[in-house]
Design a protein around this motif. Structure first.
Motif, PDB file in Angstrom:
ATOM      1  N   ASN A  76       0.825  -1.205   0.000  1.00 44.22           N
ATOM      2  CA  ASN A  76       0.000   0.000   0.000  1.00 44.22           C
ATOM      3  C   ASN A  76       0.860   1.256   0.000  1.00 44.22           C
ATOM      4  OD1 ASN A  76      -2.315  -1.580   0.072  1.00 44.22           O
ATOM      5  ND2 ASN A  76      -2.353  -1.615   2.305  1.00 44.22           N
ATOM      6  N   ASP A  77       1.986   1.170   0.732  1.00 38.56           N
ATOM      7  CA  ASP A  77       2.902   2.302   0.825  1.00 38.56           C
ATOM      8  C   ASP A  77       4.250   1.779   1.316  1.00 38.56           C
ATOM      9  OD1 ASP A  77       2.519   1.904   3.625  1.00 38.56           O
ATOM     10  OD2 ASP A  77       0.795   3.258   3.574  1.00 38.56           O
ATOM     11  N   ALA A  78       5.229   2.672   1.435  1.00 37.55           N
ATOM     12  CA  ALA A  78       6.577   2.252   1.820  1.00 37.55           C
ATOM     13  C   ALA A  78       6.607   1.661   3.227  1.00 37.55           C
ATOM     14  CB  ALA A  78       7.535   3.441   1.718  1.00 37.55           C
ATOM     15  N   ALA A  79       5.806   2.216   4.131  1.00 34.64           N
ATOM     16  CA  ALA A  79       5.773   1.694   5.503  1.00 34.64           C
ATOM     17  C   ALA A  79       5.275   0.251   5.524  1.00 34.64           C
ATOM     18  CB  ALA A  79       4.891   2.588   6.376  1.00 34.64           C
ATOM     19  N   THR A  80       4.276  -0.042   4.712  1.00 35.80           N
ATOM     20  CA  THR A  80       3.758  -1.407   4.630  1.00 35.80           C
ATOM     21  C   THR A  80       4.788  -2.339   3.999  1.00 35.80           C
ATOM     22  OG1 THR A  80       1.521  -0.507   4.366  1.00 35.80           O
ATOM     23  CG2 THR A  80       1.841  -2.818   3.800  1.00 35.80           C
ATOM     24  N   ALA A  81       5.504  -1.836   3.013  1.00 35.24           N
ATOM     25  CA  ALA A  81       6.564  -2.632   2.392  1.00 35.24           C
ATOM     26  C   ALA A  81       7.644  -2.964   3.409  1.00 35.24           C
ATOM     27  CB  ALA A  81       7.154  -1.874   1.207  1.00 35.24           C
ATOM     28  N   LEU A  82       8.009  -1.996   4.239  1.00 35.16           N
ATOM     29  CA  LEU A  82       9.011  -2.234   5.272  1.00 35.16           C
ATOM     30  C   LEU A  82       8.510  -3.242   6.300  1.00 35.16           C
ATOM     31  CD1 LEU A  82      11.716  -1.591   6.575  1.00 35.16           C
ATOM     32  CD2 LEU A  82      10.623   0.340   7.742  1.00 35.16           C
ATOM     33  N   ALA A  83       7.268  -3.140   6.666  1.00 37.51           N
ATOM     34  CA  ALA A  83       6.692  -4.097   7.620  1.00 37.51           C
ATOM     35  C   ALA A  83       6.715  -5.502   7.045  1.00 37.51           C
ATOM     36  CB  ALA A  83       5.264  -3.680   7.969  1.00 37.51           C
ATOM     37  N   ALA A  84       6.439  -5.624   5.734  1.00 36.22           N
ATOM     38  CA  ALA A  84       6.483  -6.922   5.082  1.00 36.22           C
ATOM     39  C   ALA A  84       7.902  -7.477   5.077  1.00 36.22           C
ATOM     40  CB  ALA A  84       5.950  -6.804   3.656  1.00 36.22           C
ATOM     41  N   ILE A 115      13.615  -1.778  -1.130  1.00 32.96           N
ATOM     42  CA  ILE A 115      12.338  -1.083  -1.204  1.00 32.96           C
ATOM     43  C   ILE A 115      12.490   0.145  -2.091  1.00 32.96           C
ATOM     44  CG2 ILE A 115      10.587   0.219   0.092  1.00 32.96           C
ATOM     45  CD1 ILE A 115      11.217  -1.596   2.489  1.00 32.96           C
ATOM     46  N   ASN A 116      11.595   0.266  -3.050  1.00 35.74           N
ATOM     47  CA  ASN A 116      11.562   1.441  -3.927  1.00 35.74           C
ATOM     48  C   ASN A 116      10.118   1.929  -3.964  1.00 35.74           C
ATOM     49  OD1 ASN A 116      11.410   3.185  -6.257  1.00 35.74           O
ATOM     50  ND2 ASN A 116      13.382   2.349  -6.894  1.00 35.74           N
ATOM     51  N   ALA A 117       9.902   3.109  -3.377  1.00 31.51           N
ATOM     52  CA  ALA A 117       8.541   3.625  -3.224  1.00 31.51           C
ATOM     53  C   ALA A 117       7.699   2.583  -2.476  1.00 31.51           C
ATOM     54  CB  ALA A 117       7.942   3.999  -4.576  1.00 31.51           C
ATOM     55  N   ASN A 118       6.579   2.165  -3.067  1.00 26.82           N
ATOM     56  CA  ASN A 118       5.730   1.174  -2.386  1.00 26.82           C
ATOM     57  C   ASN A 118       5.997  -0.245  -2.879  1.00 26.82           C
ATOM     58  OD1 ASN A 118       4.611   1.783  -4.936  1.00 26.82           O
ATOM     59  ND2 ASN A 118       2.648   0.892  -4.319  1.00 26.82           N
ATOM     60  N   LEU A 119       7.102  -0.442  -3.587  1.00 27.27           N
ATOM     61  CA  LEU A 119       7.428  -1.755  -4.149  1.00 27.27           C
ATOM     62  C   LEU A 119       8.505  -2.435  -3.311  1.00 27.27           C
ATOM     63  CD1 LEU A 119       7.547  -0.849  -7.947  1.00 27.27           C
ATOM     64  CD2 LEU A 119       5.604  -1.751  -6.622  1.00 27.27           C
ATOM     65  N   LEU A 120       8.286  -3.706  -3.041  1.00 26.14           N
ATOM     66  CA  LEU A 120       9.238  -4.502  -2.272  1.00 26.14           C
ATOM     67  C   LEU A 120       9.845  -5.578  -3.171  1.00 26.14           C
ATOM     68  CD1 LEU A 120      10.604  -5.460   0.359  1.00 26.14           C
ATOM     69  CD2 LEU A 120       8.515  -6.806   0.832  1.00 26.14           C
ATOM     70  N   PHE A 121      11.145  -5.509  -3.365  1.00 29.34           N
ATOM     71  CA  PHE A 121      11.893  -6.499  -4.144  1.00 29.34           C
ATOM     72  C   PHE A 121      12.544  -7.461  -3.161  1.00 29.34           C
ATOM     73  CE2 PHE A 121      11.434  -2.781  -6.704  1.00 29.34           C
ATOM     74  CZ  PHE A 121      11.400  -3.202  -8.029  1.00 29.34           C
ATOM     75  N   VAL A 122      12.210  -8.732  -3.259  1.00 32.27           N
ATOM     76  CA  VAL A 122      12.727  -9.742  -2.333  1.00 32.27           C
ATOM     77  C   VAL A 122      13.609 -10.708  -3.111  1.00 32.27           C
ATOM     78  CG1 VAL A 122      12.181 -11.493  -0.627  1.00 32.27           C
ATOM     79  CG2 VAL A 122      10.617  -9.558  -0.966  1.00 32.27           C
ATOM     80  N   ARG A 123      14.847 -10.845  -2.678  1.00 34.16           N
ATOM     81  CA  ARG A 123      15.828 -11.723  -3.337  1.00 34.16           C
ATOM     82  C   ARG A 123      16.035 -12.967  -2.460  1.00 34.16           C
ATOM     83  NH1 ARG A 123      21.026 -10.750  -6.697  1.00 34.16           N
ATOM     84  NH2 ARG A 123      22.525 -12.261  -5.871  1.00 34.16           N
ATOM     85  N   PHE A 124      15.511 -14.105  -2.924  1.00 37.37           N
ATOM     86  CA  PHE A 124      15.691 -15.373  -2.228  1.00 37.37           C
ATOM     87  C   PHE A 124      16.984 -16.028  -2.712  1.00 37.37           C
ATOM     88  CE2 PHE A 124      10.916 -15.116  -2.316  1.00 37.37           C
ATOM     89  CZ  PHE A 124      10.741 -14.942  -0.954  1.00 37.37           C
ATOM     90  N   GLU A 125      17.730 -16.610  -1.785  1.00 39.04           N
ATOM     91  CA  GLU A 125      19.013 -17.244  -2.116  1.00 39.04           C
ATOM     92  C   GLU A 125      18.984 -18.702  -1.667  1.00 39.04           C
ATOM     93  OE1 GLU A 125      21.600 -13.131  -1.493  1.00 39.04           O
ATOM     94  OE2 GLU A 125      21.693 -14.729   0.024  1.00 39.04           O
ATOM     95  N   PHE A 126      19.317 -19.607  -2.590  1.00 34.86           N
ATOM     96  CA  PHE A 126      19.202 -21.039  -2.344  1.00 34.86           C
ATOM     97  C   PHE A 126      20.517 -21.760  -2.665  1.00 34.86           C
ATOM     98  CE2 PHE A 126      15.238 -19.355  -4.078  1.00 34.86           C
ATOM     99  CZ  PHE A 126      14.282 -19.766  -3.150  1.00 34.86           C
TER     100      PHE A 126
END
Length: 353
Positions: A76-84, A115-126
């Protein structure tokens, strides 16, 4: 068994042997290179000869290994992205259990985010056993993404692939964090070998590495790279061993270090993005199976050990070709003379190796 033949339509030759030691393998093996650039075979062969004249050969150290896949979620917003992002950090064990449930070999070893604006980029490493792990990582990431969308409030689907991986593209992030096998190869070349086999001096190679690989690449705007032609050896090796050849894009990002040590030459190549596997798509082809077996990568070992062996052999092959080319370029006219002589012999049907 013939050494010289066409591999899937591309000429292939075995060169070497290359002497290798280190924390993965101690071996002396010939290596297959599939290429249209015929001077590559004798050039790598010269580097291999140098490796046999060094006390420990090429010392290959596997520093790290991880295959990555990044996903994108919209908040929804950057704060929500950070919480996620914080939720993901505190539920790592839960996510690891999900990955274990979908694969016998994949293990989630790390998660990073941007985090860029309200977008969350998650990098999984296996880690992915003996597979290079593209599909394994994507399958696991798909399940992880599904779980996050179900359990983390305020986020929605963006993409299963978000380019923060980064797959088959030049980027700073892979050079910093690594993707695939991170291997450092080192070689201490005796003074008499530098002059007798490479026909140059340690001082000349050190100077050229600074001026060409480092300063020249800087002026050109290179990304996390300071090398002459890692991609040449990687492509030839990848084609011969059934790898996804497009991964030479990030694979060719790496650095060369050269130092003079009392007349001897210390020469090292750092390759943080070697993406190789001994099982999976392409590895069942007859010529690939034969080549992997000849490299000692078809032996019954602990999961992942065959792929690690293949990675250090690939890295040692890169060092052989890199050292030989830099040595040639310290001498006026040597590089062009070799290309003209060898390629003309090849086109007239003579043996250019």
């Amino acid at each position: 068994m013939t050494d010289n033949h066409a591999t899937a339509g591309v000429p292939m030759r075995w060169v070497g042997p290359v002497r290798i030691s280190g924390n993965v393998a101690t071996t002396e093996t010939t290596v297959p290179l599939a290429t249209y650039e015929s001077p590559l075979w004798p050039s790598v062969g010269r580097g291999a000869k140098v490796s046999r004249q060094a006390e420990h050969g090429i010392v290959a150290t596997l520093v790290d290994e991880r295959m990555t896949r990044s996903v994108l979620v919209e908040a929804n917003d950057a704060a929500t992205a950070l919480a996620a992002a914080r939720h993901i950090e505190t539920h790592l064990e839960e996510l690891q259990a999900i990955v274990r449930g979908c694969s016998r070999y994949a293990q989630l070893v790390g998660v990073r985010h941007e985090i860029n604006a309200n977008l969350l980029f998650v990098r999984f490493e296996f880690t992915t056993g003996d597979a290079s792990g593209h599909n394994m990582a994507t399958l696991a990431s798909d399940l992880l993404l599904e779980h996050l969308l179900r359990t983390v409030p305020g986020i929605s689907y963006g993409s299963i692939s978000a380019n923060y991986c980064t797959d088959k593209k030049a980027s700073a992030v892979n050079g910093i964090l690594g993707r695939g096998k991170n291997v450092v190869t080192e070689l201490l070349v005796p003074h008499k070998t530098v002059t007798g086999v490479l026909h140059t001096t340690a001082a000349k190679i050190v100077q050229l590495n600074i001026r060409k690989n480092m300063l020249g690449t800087l002026l050109a705007g290179g990304v996390r790279s300071a090398n002459a032609h890692f991609a040449n050896m990687l492509l030839g090796f990848y084609l011969a061993t059934g790898q996804d050849a497009a991964n030479i894009v990030e694979g060719s990002q790496g650095t060369v270090t050269a130092e003079e040590r009392d007349g001897d030459l210390y020469f090292a190549c750092t390759l943080p993005n070697l993406i190789v596997g001994t099982v999976g798509n392409g590895k069942g082809l007859a010529f690939v199976d034969t080549n992997l077996a000849r490299l000692g990568c078809r032996i019954d070992r602990e999961p992942g050990d065959n792929a690690r062996r293949l990675a250090v052999i690939a890295a040692a092959t890169v060092l052989c070709g890199e050292l030989s080319l830099l040595a040639a370029q310290t001498n006026p006219g040597e590089l062009m003379h070799a290309h003209v002589h060898l390629e003309r012999h090849t086109t007239t049907g003579k043996d250019g190796a």
